[in-house]
Design a protein around this motif. Structure first.
Motif, PDB file in Angstrom:
ATOM      1  N   TRP A 157       0.845  -1.192   0.000  1.00 53.56           N
ATOM      2  CA  TRP A 157       0.000   0.000   0.000  1.00 53.56           C
ATOM      3  C   TRP A 157       0.883   1.245   0.000  1.00 53.56           C
ATOM      4  O   TRP A 157       2.092   1.173   0.256  1.00 53.56           O
ATOM      5  CB  TRP A 157      -0.915   0.031   1.233  1.00 53.56           C
ATOM      6  N   GLU A 158       0.254   2.388  -0.278  1.00 57.29           N
ATOM      7  CA  GLU A 158       0.857   3.696  -0.048  1.00 57.29           C
ATOM      8  C   GLU A 158      -0.179   4.566   0.652  1.00 57.29           C
ATOM      9  O   GLU A 158      -1.389   4.346   0.508  1.00 57.29           O
ATOM     10  CB  GLU A 158       1.289   4.356  -1.362  1.00 57.29           C
ATOM     11  N   LEU A 159       0.306   5.533   1.407  1.00 57.12           N
ATOM     12  CA  LEU A 159      -0.562   6.479   2.100  1.00 57.12           C
ATOM     13  C   LEU A 159      -0.113   7.888   1.714  1.00 57.12           C
ATOM     14  O   LEU A 159       1.039   8.255   1.963  1.00 57.12           O
ATOM     15  CB  LEU A 159      -0.474   6.287   3.618  1.00 57.12           C
ATOM     16  N   VAL A 160      -1.035   8.641   1.096  1.00 52.23           N
ATOM     17  CA  VAL A 160      -0.750  10.025   0.734  1.00 52.23           C
ATOM     18  C   VAL A 160      -1.532  10.916   1.690  1.00 52.23           C
ATOM     19  O   VAL A 160      -2.776  10.887   1.710  1.00 52.23           O
ATOM     20  CB  VAL A 160      -1.158  10.328  -0.726  1.00 52.23           C
ATOM     21  N   VAL A 161      -0.812  11.690   2.502  1.00 48.69           N
ATOM     22  CA  VAL A 161      -1.435  12.596   3.463  1.00 48.69           C
ATOM     23  C   VAL A 161      -1.209  14.024   2.975  1.00 48.69           C
ATOM     24  O   VAL A 161      -0.060  14.440   2.761  1.00 48.69           O
ATOM     25  CB  VAL A 161      -0.851  12.436   4.873  1.00 48.69           C
ATOM     26  N   VAL A 162      -2.288  14.775   2.822  1.00 51.93           N
ATOM     27  CA  VAL A 162      -2.193  16.176   2.429  1.00 51.93           C
ATOM     28  C   VAL A 162      -2.320  17.048   3.673  1.00 51.93           C
ATOM     29  O   VAL A 162      -3.351  17.014   4.358  1.00 51.93           O
ATOM     30  CB  VAL A 162      -3.280  16.537   1.399  1.00 51.93           C
ATOM     31  N   ASP A 163      -1.254  17.778   3.971  1.00 58.24           N
ATOM     32  CA  ASP A 163      -1.304  18.802   5.021  1.00 58.24           C
ATOM     33  C   ASP A 163      -2.052  19.983   4.417  1.00 58.24           C
ATOM     34  O   ASP A 163      -1.470  20.842   3.774  1.00 58.24           O
ATOM     35  CB  ASP A 163       0.121  19.184   5.434  1.00 58.24           C
ATOM     36  N   ASN A 164      -3.347  20.008   4.663  1.00 57.61           N
ATOM     37  CA  ASN A 164      -4.252  20.926   3.958  1.00 57.61           C
ATOM     38  C   ASN A 164      -4.402  22.222   4.745  1.00 57.61           C
ATOM     39  O   ASN A 164      -5.484  22.560   5.202  1.00 57.61           O
ATOM     40  CB  ASN A 164      -5.607  20.237   3.760  1.00 57.61           C
TER      41      ASN A 164
ATOM     42  N   MET B 123       1.439  19.596  11.887  1.00 62.91           N
ATOM     43  CA  MET B 123       0.986  18.480  11.070  1.00 62.91           C
ATOM     44  C   MET B 123       2.145  17.921  10.254  1.00 62.91           C
ATOM     45  O   MET B 123       2.342  16.698  10.161  1.00 62.91           O
ATOM     46  CB  MET B 123      -0.149  18.916  10.146  1.00 62.91           C
ATOM     47  N   ALA B 124       2.927  18.817   9.643  1.00 65.81           N
ATOM     48  CA  ALA B 124       4.071  18.371   8.844  1.00 65.81           C
ATOM     49  C   ALA B 124       5.086  17.631   9.703  1.00 65.81           C
ATOM     50  O   ALA B 124       5.695  16.636   9.267  1.00 65.81           O
ATOM     51  CB  ALA B 124       4.715  19.570   8.161  1.00 65.81           C
ATOM     52  N   ARG B 125       5.276  18.080  10.950  1.00 69.16           N
ATOM     53  CA  ARG B 125       6.220  17.403  11.839  1.00 69.16           C
ATOM     54  C   ARG B 125       5.745  15.996  12.171  1.00 69.16           C
ATOM     55  O   ARG B 125       6.526  15.033  12.131  1.00 69.16           O
ATOM     56  CB  ARG B 125       6.399  18.217  13.128  1.00 69.16           C
ATOM     57  N   ILE B 126       4.445  15.868  12.488  1.00 66.36           N
ATOM     58  CA  ILE B 126       3.906  14.556  12.879  1.00 66.36           C
ATOM     59  C   ILE B 126       3.961  13.588  11.704  1.00 66.36           C
ATOM     60  O   ILE B 126       4.484  12.477  11.811  1.00 66.36           O
ATOM     61  CB  ILE B 126       2.470  14.704  13.405  1.00 66.36           C
ATOM     62  N   VAL B 127       3.408  14.005  10.571  1.00 64.14           N
ATOM     63  CA  VAL B 127       3.386  13.105   9.410  1.00 64.14           C
ATOM     64  C   VAL B 127       4.809  12.858   8.907  1.00 64.14           C
ATOM     65  O   VAL B 127       5.175  11.730   8.536  1.00 64.14           O
ATOM     66  CB  VAL B 127       2.503  13.684   8.295  1.00 64.14           C
TER      67      VAL B 127
ATOM     68  N   ARG C 149       3.709   9.331   2.132  1.00 65.57           N
ATOM     69  CA  ARG C 149       4.143  10.569   1.493  1.00 65.57           C
ATOM     70  C   ARG C 149       3.314  11.740   2.012  1.00 65.57           C
ATOM     71  O   ARG C 149       2.113  11.602   2.268  1.00 65.57           O
ATOM     72  CB  ARG C 149       4.014  10.466  -0.026  1.00 65.57           C
ATOM     73  N   LEU C 150       3.971  12.863   2.155  1.00 63.53           N
ATOM     74  CA  LEU C 150       3.331  14.089   2.631  1.00 63.53           C
ATOM     75  C   LEU C 150       3.270  15.099   1.493  1.00 63.53           C
ATOM     76  O   LEU C 150       4.281  15.372   0.845  1.00 63.53           O
ATOM     77  CB  LEU C 150       4.118  14.679   3.803  1.00 63.53           C
ATOM     78  N   VAL C 151       2.071  15.640   1.253  1.00 68.65           N
ATOM     79  CA  VAL C 151       1.860  16.726   0.296  1.00 68.65           C
ATOM     80  C   VAL C 151       1.384  17.931   1.094  1.00 68.65           C
ATOM     81  O   VAL C 151       0.476  17.801   1.928  1.00 68.65           O
ATOM     82  CB  VAL C 151       0.816  16.345  -0.779  1.00 68.65           C
ATOM     83  N   ARG C 152       1.969  19.093   0.869  1.00 65.74           N
ATOM     84  CA  ARG C 152       1.588  20.286   1.630  1.00 65.74           C
ATOM     85  C   ARG C 152       0.982  21.323   0.688  1.00 65.74           C
ATOM     86  O   ARG C 152       1.469  21.542  -0.423  1.00 65.74           O
ATOM     87  CB  ARG C 152       2.798  20.870   2.351  1.00 65.74           C
ATOM     88  N   GLN C 153      -0.087  21.965   1.147  1.00 60.76           N
ATOM     89  CA  GLN C 153      -0.731  23.018   0.355  1.00 60.76           C
ATOM     90  C   GLN C 153      -1.541  23.919   1.285  1.00 60.76           C
ATOM     91  O   GLN C 153      -1.905  23.518   2.388  1.00 60.76           O
ATOM     92  CB  GLN C 153      -1.648  22.403  -0.707  1.00 60.76           C
TER      93      GLN C 153
ATOM     94  N   GLY D  64      -8.333  18.942  -0.691  1.00 63.51           N
ATOM     95  CA  GLY D  64      -7.328  18.083  -0.075  1.00 63.51           C
ATOM     96  C   GLY D  64      -7.333  16.682  -0.658  1.00 63.51           C
ATOM     97  O   GLY D  64      -6.280  16.130  -1.000  1.00 63.51           O
ATOM     98  N   ILE D  65      -8.514  16.089  -0.777  1.00 67.61           N
ATOM     99  CA  ILE D  65      -8.601  14.732  -1.330  1.00 67.61           C
ATOM    100  C   ILE D  65      -8.201  14.725  -2.798  1.00 67.61           C
ATOM    101  O   ILE D  65      -7.505  13.811  -3.272  1.00 67.61           O
ATOM    102  CB  ILE D  65     -10.017  14.166  -1.151  1.00 67.61           C
ATOM    103  N   ASN D  66      -8.618  15.721  -3.560  1.00 66.35           N
ATOM    104  CA  ASN D  66      -8.256  15.761  -4.975  1.00 66.35           C
ATOM    105  C   ASN D  66      -6.743  15.875  -5.141  1.00 66.35           C
ATOM    106  O   ASN D  66      -6.159  15.294  -6.065  1.00 66.35           O
ATOM    107  CB  ASN D  66      -8.973  16.907  -5.673  1.00 66.35           C
TER     108      ASN D  66
END
Length: 343
Positions: free
Chosen positions: A37-44, A50-54, A64-68, A76-78
């Motif tokens: 599996w992969e997990l994509v988390v968006v720091d929305n 949040m960025a520190r925890i993820v 993977r962490l995506v920030r926006q 966020g989901i998109n």
């Protein structure tokens, strides 16, 4: 440079104001018995915490962490979807969990049955305050029968019935065609996606296994009631859209029954909110709206009390409705908890 491998599952999660709960979600994915599996988390919202925890988990290349900047739950989901590569796609709120067998069980269904394009399990509720597992599951809470996993759900069943639990698994190609979230109906985004899938002639099934854990957040009567009203309004929009697009008699008949149920519920909840606000005239109107759709003894009794002794009804209501109540499935919790089951 070689292309990254394609994982079996992609979990998509948007995170905003859930710094105290996101680690639990990540740990539940790490506990999967199927590790593909992969997990994509968006720091929305560009939260440093949040960025520190993820970021503390991204030593595992599957996370993977995506920030926006905050673009709402839909944005966020998109964004997570655009970054994902898996064959099967699963939405997962940043404060909810999956059970260890989630990927293995749902992946086995999709692997073995090409006619099935999406599969959804049952899920446990747990308290956001205490972490305690609540006694009834998602389906049990709504009095739903045990699912028959050999039954392909129909559009009429989705229009009128219980929405499947939102954290399921959808084939990637089907997700790409039907999975983009709309900001205007994000509170019922799961139902919207399922309606699109089934309306396009794709196969959706439910399995009875309790493979999710849904965080039940406490809310005040005032906010909880208003959330119910917003949820019902959005649900009416999406079921009307898809039933009318189908045009089949069975779908239109299901729509008529569902709209009557929804308008009745909006009247009942609207009366409660109005009483909470001290608006007796508004409570009377809301009761009348509910009774026009369906007569029931409790609403009729409240309406009679509002006509004969409004002050007494208001005082009695205030005395018995002061504790926080849980938001219903299908609504968003404080901050942004992404997509909620839309039953």
């Amino acid at each position: 440079m070689s292309e990254p491998s394609t994982p079996r599952f992609s979990f998509l999660s948007t995170a905003y104001r859930t710094e105290d709960r996101v680690a639990g979600m990540i740990e539940s994915v790490l506990a999967q018995t199927d590790p593909d599996w992969e997990l994509v988390v968006v720091d929305n919202g560009l939260s440093d915490e949040m960025a520190r925890i993820v970021g503390g988990y991204t030593h595992d290349p599957r996370i993977r962490l995506v920030r926006q900047p905050n673009r709402g739950a839909a944005g966020g989901i998109n964004a997570a979807s655009a970054a994902a590569r898996g064959r099967y796609v699963s939405l997962l709120n940043s404060d909810d969990h999956v059970e260890p067998g989630f990927c293995a069980r749902l992946g086995a269904v999709l692997d073995a049955r090409p006619e099935v394009d999406a599969v959804c399990p049952d899920a446990w509720f747990f308290s956001a305050t205490t972490g305690e597992q609540l006694p009834k599951s998602y389906l049990e809470n709504w009095g739903a029968p045990r699912p028959d996993e050999n039954h392909l759900l129909t559009l009429a069943e989705l229009v009128e019935g219980l929405c499947p639990y939102y954290t399921g698994a959808v084939r990637r190609e089907v997700w790409e065609s039907h999975g983009e979230l709309d900001a205007d109906t994000v509170a019922v985004a799961d139902l919207e996606i399922f309606l699109r899938i089934v309306g396009a002639g794709r196969g959706l099934v439910m399995v009875p296994d309790k493979l999710g854990r849904y965080c039940q957040a406490p809310e005040s009567m005032s906010r909880g009631g208003r959330s119910v009203l917003a949820l019902e309004a959005q649900r009416e929009v999406v079921v009307t859209r898809h039933a009318q697009a189908s045009g089949r008699p069975e779908d239109l008949a299901a729509l008529e029954r569902e709209l009557r149920r929804s308008r009745h519920r909006r009247g009942v909840v609207g009366a409660r909110v109005a009483l909470f606000d001290g608006d007796v005239a508004g409570a009377r109107r809301a009761c009348d709206d509910a009774l026009r759709e369906r007569w029931d003894l409790r609403t009729a009794a409240i309406r009679a009390g509002l006509a004969l002794a409004p002050g007494l009804v208001r005082r009695a209501y205030s005395a018995t409705h002061v504790e926080p109540v849980a938001l219903p499935p299908g609504s968003t919790a404080a901050g942004e908890s992404a997509v909620r089951p839309a039953a």
